[in-house]
Design an enzyme around this catalytic site. Sequence first.
Site, PDB file in Angstrom:
ATOM      1  CG  ASP A  70      -2.010   1.026   1.167  1.00  0.00           C
ATOM      2  OD1 ASP A  70      -1.869   1.998   0.402  1.00  0.00           O
ATOM      3  OD2 ASP A  70      -3.010   0.877   1.896  1.00  0.00           O
ATOM      4  CD  GLU A 104      -3.283   6.897   0.848  1.00  0.00           C
ATOM      5  OE1 GLU A 104      -4.078   6.144   0.249  1.00  0.00           O
ATOM      6  OE2 GLU A 104      -3.383   7.142   2.058  1.00  0.00           O
ATOM      7  CG  ASP A 124      -8.091   6.638   3.961  1.00  0.00           C
ATOM      8  OD1 ASP A 124      -8.021   5.474   4.430  1.00  0.00           O
ATOM      9  OD2 ASP A 124      -8.606   6.891   2.862  1.00  0.00           O
TER      10      ASP A 124
END
Length: 499
Positions: free
Chosen positions: A219, A221, A297
């Site tokens: 990940d 983002e 997030d």
Amino acid sequence: MFSRRNLVALGLAATVSAGPCDIYEAGDTPCVAAHSTTRALYSSFSGALYQLQRGSDDTTTTISPLTAGGVADASAQDTFCANTTCLITIIYDQSGNGNHLTQAPPGGFDGPDVDGYDNLASAIGAPVTLNGQKAYGVFMSPGTGYRNNEATGTATGDEPEGMYAVLDGTHYNDACCFDYGNAETSSTDTGAGHMEAIYLGNSTTWGYGAGDGPWIMVDMENNLFSGADEGYNSGDPSISYSFVTAAVKGGADKWAIRGGNAASGSLSTYYSGARPDYSGYNPMSKEGAIILGIGGDNSNGAQGTFYEGVMTSGYPSDDVENSVQENIVAAKYVSGSLVSGPSFTSGEVVSLRVTTPGYTTRYIAHTDTTVNTQVVDDDSSTTLKEEASWTVVTGLANSQCFSFESVDTPGSYIRHYNFELLLNANDGTKQFHEDATFCPQAPLNGEGTSLRSWSYPTRYFRHYDNVLYAASNGGVQTFDSKTSFNNDVSFEIETAFAS
């Protein structure tokens, strides 16, 4: 390349007595964060591994290794949590940097707990043994997350780092995002390249690999990468071992994904090469926070199980990671028992009686799809007797546990949906099977059994206002009330009224 001195040091560190972080240290890529609820990750570590909070009085305690460098003292947990529930409130950093993981705060997404925080994990959802010694991992249901937005010593910008985690390749979903690693300090999405974290799951929204998953991905983002390109990369295989070693590393215009069976064998390299050729990923803009079980997030729809993991300063060599894998295999992870106390036999037919004082003539039954409690006795109608009788079958999602099929509606099972217990037809999906699997444990009030949700181990069969819920011992829902919890989640197993 290693110098001869470092090669010798690495060889010494790879002995059985060394921990993963001793091996990284010998390879000049020291751990800057080291988390595990199962064991010490340094040979000399004897401090607290994690903190527990019990539901009966909200008291906390810490669990340490039995010996320096050893396995967690599971018996201390079992004693502390006897006849109540326990949550894991802190996963301590063993590196000395103070990078402890605590309940994740709200961010771009709110969590389901009070004030938008994420849920904490049950202390008993992932029992294991290491070299025959009992320990507990961190079983994380959707909505569960841990974080540290003020970490020290972790990589920022385009600085090099490495990380690994031991995870459960059988416990996953396709939601965002079961991660461990480097994330934003604001708990919000600040753009491409602001994360570098291990991901395990079968999401195909961004990247994906060969087969049906789950896959180890990174990940970074705004994207999960399974290789050099967005989307599909054939070199990233599905990996579904009970214990998976996932290793990720990233530096200036380079990164890698490696993985393997944490119980045997070596690591394989699934990708090693240049950064993705898309805006924001070269150079990277890592921020240095640490997340577990969630996205940067605070996306918190994913599920998974975490046993141990570290983050390093510097880009570890394959040799170092191979030695760490040898150490993990030598720890001999084996799945533990999910069942305690009085149990069931697949194929038997039972009725389950309430033990709460004043309600002991009531049994778990159903009215159409609503699972409830009703007063039932030998003089009740045949219809009611059948509605209060359940065929026990092997757990649809986990063979250690059980599912409960309606006697009067064959093919329909008790399952939780929005934490209400319903009687629904088995649609054959992974989601239904997980919702309909429950693990018996020693009764919290000493009478009969308590039935814990396999997929949400903080939640139990509970009668509340004569309706059945999957309830936790305290929480945001009315039916999570701590009042009479132990009585309300304990049921006597009796001969069925009908079969």
